[in-house]
Design a protein around this motif. Structure first.
Motif, PDB file in Angstrom:
ATOM      1  N   ASN A  46       7.088 -19.813 -11.040  1.00 33.33           N
ATOM      2  CA  ASN A  46       7.977 -19.052 -11.915  1.00 33.33           C
ATOM      3  C   ASN A  46       7.446 -17.634 -12.090  1.00 33.33           C
ATOM      4  OD1 ASN A  46      10.112 -18.578 -13.754  1.00 33.33           O
ATOM      5  ND2 ASN A  46       8.724 -18.939 -15.473  1.00 33.33           N
ATOM      6  N   LYS A  47       8.297 -16.652 -11.777  1.00 34.17           N
ATOM      7  CA  LYS A  47       7.867 -15.246 -11.822  1.00 34.17           C
ATOM      8  C   LYS A  47       8.724 -14.484 -12.822  1.00 34.17           C
ATOM      9  CE  LYS A  47       6.758 -15.630  -6.924  1.00 34.17           C
ATOM     10  NZ  LYS A  47       7.376 -16.954  -6.761  1.00 34.17           N
ATOM     11  N   THR A  48       8.060 -13.706 -13.679  1.00 31.40           N
ATOM     12  CA  THR A  48       8.741 -12.870 -14.671  1.00 31.40           C
ATOM     13  C   THR A  48       8.281 -11.435 -14.501  1.00 31.40           C
ATOM     14  OG1 THR A  48       8.765 -14.711 -16.254  1.00 31.40           O
ATOM     15  CG2 THR A  48       9.191 -12.508 -17.124  1.00 31.40           C
ATOM     16  N   ILE A  49       9.227 -10.540 -14.244  1.00 27.94           N
ATOM     17  CA  ILE A  49       8.889  -9.125 -14.113  1.00 27.94           C
ATOM     18  C   ILE A  49       8.685  -8.553 -15.511  1.00 27.94           C
ATOM     19  CG2 ILE A  49       9.694  -6.854 -13.356  1.00 27.94           C
ATOM     20  CD1 ILE A  49      11.259  -8.252 -11.153  1.00 27.94           C
ATOM     21  N   LEU A  50       7.471  -8.110 -15.780  1.00 32.52           N
ATOM     22  CA  LEU A  50       7.144  -7.561 -17.094  1.00 32.52           C
ATOM     23  C   LEU A  50       7.408  -6.065 -17.162  1.00 32.52           C
ATOM     24  CD1 LEU A  50       3.767  -9.427 -17.743  1.00 32.52           C
ATOM     25  CD2 LEU A  50       6.038 -10.053 -18.573  1.00 32.52           C
ATOM     26  N   LEU A  51       7.043  -5.356 -16.109  1.00 35.40           N
ATOM     27  CA  LEU A  51       7.231  -3.907 -16.062  1.00 35.40           C
ATOM     28  C   LEU A  51       7.866  -3.512 -14.742  1.00 35.40           C
ATOM     29  CD1 LEU A  51       3.754  -2.663 -17.427  1.00 35.40           C
ATOM     30  CD2 LEU A  51       5.856  -3.002 -18.738  1.00 35.40           C
ATOM     31  N   GLN A  52       8.760  -2.553 -14.797  1.00 37.72           N
ATOM     32  CA  GLN A  52       9.350  -2.014 -13.576  1.00 37.72           C
ATOM     33  C   GLN A  52       9.672  -0.540 -13.774  1.00 37.72           C
ATOM     34  OE1 GLN A  52      12.852  -4.362 -12.853  1.00 37.72           O
ATOM     35  NE2 GLN A  52      14.030  -3.421 -14.482  1.00 37.72           N
ATOM     36  N   SER A  53       9.781   0.178 -12.661  1.00 38.25           N
ATOM     37  CA  SER A  53      10.051   1.613 -12.728  1.00 38.25           C
ATOM     38  C   SER A  53      11.493   1.854 -13.150  1.00 38.25           C
ATOM     39  CB  SER A  53       9.768   2.250 -11.363  1.00 38.25           C
ATOM     40  OG  SER A  53      10.643   1.698 -10.380  1.00 38.25           O
ATOM     41  N   SER A  54      11.835   3.115 -13.368  1.00 38.02           N
ATOM     42  CA  SER A  54      13.191   3.474 -13.788  1.00 38.02           C
ATOM     43  C   SER A  54      14.156   3.369 -12.608  1.00 38.02           C
ATOM     44  CB  SER A  54      13.201   4.902 -14.344  1.00 38.02           C
ATOM     45  OG  SER A  54      13.168   5.841 -13.287  1.00 38.02           O
ATOM     46  N   PRO A  55      15.459   3.420 -12.862  1.00 34.78           N
ATOM     47  CA  PRO A  55      16.434   3.382 -11.750  1.00 34.78           C
ATOM     48  C   PRO A  55      16.270   4.551 -10.788  1.00 34.78           C
ATOM     49  CG  PRO A  55      17.518   2.936 -13.844  1.00 34.78           C
ATOM     50  CD  PRO A  55      16.132   3.381 -14.170  1.00 34.78           C
ATOM     51  N   TYR A  56      15.689   5.662 -11.260  1.00 34.00           N
ATOM     52  CA  TYR A  56      15.517   6.838 -10.414  1.00 34.00           C
ATOM     53  C   TYR A  56      14.072   6.922  -9.942  1.00 34.00           C
ATOM     54  CZ  TYR A  56      20.029   7.893 -12.447  1.00 34.00           C
ATOM     55  OH  TYR A  56      21.337   7.813 -12.848  1.00 34.00           O
TER      56      TYR A  56
ATOM     57  N   THR B 188      12.845  20.035  -7.195  1.00 35.82           N
ATOM     58  CA  THR B 188      14.075  19.629  -7.877  1.00 35.82           C
ATOM     59  C   THR B 188      14.703  18.453  -7.148  1.00 35.82           C
ATOM     60  OG1 THR B 188      15.335  21.266  -6.594  1.00 35.82           O
ATOM     61  CG2 THR B 188      14.514  21.936  -8.764  1.00 35.82           C
ATOM     62  N   THR B 189      15.199  17.510  -7.906  1.00 39.78           N
ATOM     63  CA  THR B 189      15.806  16.314  -7.324  1.00 39.78           C
ATOM     64  C   THR B 189      17.120  16.015  -8.043  1.00 39.78           C
ATOM     65  OG1 THR B 189      14.491  14.956  -8.825  1.00 39.78           O
ATOM     66  CG2 THR B 189      13.625  15.265  -6.601  1.00 39.78           C
TER      67      THR B 189
ATOM     68  N   PRO C  78       0.842  -1.218   0.000  1.00 43.40           N
ATOM     69  CA  PRO C  78       0.000   0.000   0.000  1.00 43.40           C
ATOM     70  C   PRO C  78       0.871   1.260   0.000  1.00 43.40           C
ATOM     71  CG  PRO C  78       0.114  -0.916   2.206  1.00 43.40           C
ATOM     72  CD  PRO C  78       0.884  -1.866   1.326  1.00 43.40           C
ATOM     73  N   ASP C  79       1.644   1.420  -1.071  1.00 45.74           N
ATOM     74  CA  ASP C  79       2.508   2.585  -1.219  1.00 45.74           C
ATOM     75  C   ASP C  79       2.365   3.128  -2.633  1.00 45.74           C
ATOM     76  OD1 ASP C  79       3.894   0.810  -2.814  1.00 45.74           O
ATOM     77  OD2 ASP C  79       5.526   0.483  -1.399  1.00 45.74           O
ATOM     78  N   LEU C  80       3.090   4.179  -2.938  1.00 43.21           N
ATOM     79  CA  LEU C  80       3.075   4.760  -4.272  1.00 43.21           C
ATOM     80  C   LEU C  80       4.490   4.807  -4.827  1.00 43.21           C
ATOM     81  CD1 LEU C  80       0.626   7.773  -3.723  1.00 43.21           C
ATOM     82  CD2 LEU C  80       0.115   5.607  -4.863  1.00 43.21           C
ATOM     83  N   VAL C  81       4.615   4.550  -6.123  1.00 42.82           N
ATOM     84  CA  VAL C  81       5.913   4.622  -6.792  1.00 42.82           C
ATOM     85  C   VAL C  81       6.071   6.024  -7.364  1.00 42.82           C
ATOM     86  CG1 VAL C  81       7.337   3.737  -8.666  1.00 42.82           C
ATOM     87  CG2 VAL C  81       5.919   2.159  -7.330  1.00 42.82           C
ATOM     88  N   LYS C  82       7.122   6.704  -6.921  1.00 39.66           N
ATOM     89  CA  LYS C  82       7.445   8.039  -7.422  1.00 39.66           C
ATOM     90  C   LYS C  82       8.655   7.918  -8.331  1.00 39.66           C
ATOM     91  CE  LYS C  82       8.209  12.765  -5.719  1.00 39.66           C
ATOM     92  NZ  LYS C  82       8.429  13.589  -4.505  1.00 39.66           N
TER      93      LYS C  82
END
Length: 561
Positions: A381-391, A409-410, A315-319
């Protein structure tokens, strides 16, 4: 007759005889030789099986006839060649290239007809040695078969790419585009898809474009879980008649009986796509005088089920620094309002990095207030299809979301090893029941603790499926953002998920085909224009002139003696 002349006639006779013999033998054998390195003109087994099922005339109209800008000439040529490959295996296919702008008197009626069918043109900037002009191109085709029509997109829209790069991506998808169209209009539907209702899922208006896409290939029907309260066993029996169940952004908690029905559907080999939001957060809720709202966890009562299957949606958000553009009003109070685009970090623009057929060769996919997913060890068997950027990083909830965040600004130091967060996962294998060694919600005589081999896809964003509505409350294209004008690859991703789960892997593998298309470097051509002209035009003439002079000189010297 001299002996030498007689021998010449004999050799000519044998040559003609051999050629004729080979030609006669060739009529009994069919073989096509593809000398390209990437085998771009070799049709896949799936394409061949589809095209061989076409028994009646199949007419194709390609609206890319006439003179086109340089990049689109390549697309025009490749389109013609791939159709010729299909025609080589089935003479029922006929093609016509049409120039929509050729006849001014008839073009307006044709353009209106194309617009009604959803075939919109694109305006491109043509750069000819530094001189820029505008051109309109219709990168579409229509295939007609037995009274049915299907539109075929020839240009794949990829954001942030040049026209040349778009053409390269489009050529890679030509075989898929035509095979997919032929399959839709020539093959009968077989598989059944259930769209689950009853727990506050997205309304039909917001999933209309997705439903239209599925309906072209599969049977679809709504399946209401409300009936489970009265007859859970009967509801399970009815649900097992479907090959795939899609749960699109539920907002109300699932009862234990509903969970058991969904669990046993999976145990009996059913496939599922879960599109879930574990946090209550909507972009529309921020358009208020304060520009802020509270994001807080949503309890769907399915965490124990997903945990048993091997994943946890937090229950979080990806920024994410690689966000999607958002258009906001700017300017001082009292001054004229103007709109400006900002980077909205709570709407990650995910570019697939996996080589899995579901996501290979896809462009950017837009998410909204997505959650992080953790994987657990359980033999699946698990395959990651989508993931966020390194940042990117996780933001815990409850938390306030404010539109003023667009101005913050970051730096890369703000994301110390926090990125690459999974947001979509494919699970495959034999699952253990979430109700194993537990009290069942209802009595079931044929309860199964272990599933047949099956698979499911979990995406931690229910809005990935959502299409926007225009000013007339009509659905716009899935993946199209009206505020920014960008078209994302959400539709292709979701349809690939459906096709893969329903074992239509052949078409997905065609989409994943890699082609190596060498194109001219325009900047180099412009900077070395004169030299290239001399090299390509003057040099051959020079070589031919030297050859003629040498040949004349040798001939004179030979006969002068």
């Amino acid at each position: 007759m001299k002996v030498s002349q007689k021998n010449n006639y004999t050799q000519l006779f044998y040559t003609i005889a051999i050629v004729l013999t080979l030609q006669i033998i060739g009529t009994f054998f069919f073989y096509r030789l593809d000398l390209t390195k990437d085998k771009r003109y070799t049709l896949s087994t799936t394409s061949l099986s589809i095209v061989k099922e076409v028994k009646n005339p199949l007419a194709i109209k390609v609206y890319m006839g006439g003179e086109l800008p340089a990049e689109f000439k390549r697309l025009q040529l490749e389109t013609k060649q791939i159709i010729e490959e299909f025609q080589a295996y089935n003479n029922q296919i006929v093609v016509e290239f049409v120039d929509p702008m050729e006849n001014e008197e008839e073009s307006m009626d044709l353009l209106k007809d194309l617009y009604k069918k959803g075939l919109t043109p694109i305006n491109i900037t043509v750069d000819d040695k530094g001189k820029q002009s505008q051109a309109m191109v219709f990168p579409w085709a229509i295939a007609a078969y037995d009274g049915k029509e299907v539109a075929i997109p020839l240009l794949k829209n990829q954001m942030g790419t040049s026209t040349t790069q778009k053409v390269i991506g489009s050529v890679q998808h030509l075989e898929y585009s035509f095979s997919d169209a032929f399959s839709k209009i020539s093959k009968d539907k077989q598989k059944k898809v259930a769209i689950l209702k009853g727990n506050g899922e997205l309304k039909e208006a917001f999933i209309a474009k997705f439903l239209l896409q599925i309906r072209e290939r599969y049977f679809i029907a709504p399946f209401t879980l409300d009936s489970i309260a009265k007859d859970p066993a009967g509801s399970l029996t009815a649900l097992k008649k479907y090959d795939l169940a899609i749960i699109a952004k539920p907002t109300e908690a699932f009862s234990e009986s509903e969970k058991q029905v969904l669990d046993q559907y999976l145990m009996n080999g059913g496939k599922t796509i879960w599109l879930l939001d574990q946090v209550v957060a909507e972009i529309d809720s921020l358009y208020n005088p304060s520009g802020a709202n509270l994001a807080f966890p949503r309890d769907l009562n399915i965490n124990d089920m997903l945990f048993k299957y091997g994943v946890r949606i937090n229950p979080d958000l990806v920024k994410d620094e690689q966000g999607s553009p958002i258009q906001l009003a700017s300017g001082e109070p009292g001054s004229a309002t103007r709109f400006q685009q900002f980077n909205w970090k709570y709407a990650p623009l995910v570019t697939p990095t996996s080589k899995h057929p579901i996501v290979k060769n896809l462009g950017g996919i837009k998410l909204d207030f997505t959650n992080s997913i953790d994987t657990l060890k359980n033999g699946i068997n698990k395959t990651i299809l989508l993931q966020s950027s390194p940042y990117s990083k996780r933001i815990g909830t409850p938390t306030e979301i404010n539109l003023s965040m667009v101005s913050e600004t970051t730096t890369p130091e703000d994301y110390p090893n926090t990125g690459n967060i999974p947001v979509a996962i494919l699970l495959e294998g034999s699952f253990s029941s979430a109700f194993e060694n537990r009290i069942q919600a209802f009595e079931q005589s044929n309860f199964k603790n272990k599933s047949n081999p099956t698979k499911m896809i979990i995406v931690s964003d229910g809005d990935i499926l959502r299409n926007q509505l225009d000013k007339n409350e009509l659905p716009v294209e899935l993946g199209y953002d009206q505020r920014s004008g960008n078209l994302y690859d959400n539709k292709d991703f979701l349809m690939n998920c459906v096709n893969f789960l329903l074992d239509d892997n052949g078409l997905i593998n065609i989409r994943s085909k890699d082609l190596d298309l060498p194109l001219l470097d325009k900047e180099k051509v412009y900077s070395e224009y004169t030299f290239i002209q001399i090299l390509t035009i003057g040099l051959p003439i020079l070589i031919l002139g030297v050859f003629g002079l040498v040949f004349t000189y040798l001939r004179k010297r030979k006969y002068a003696q």
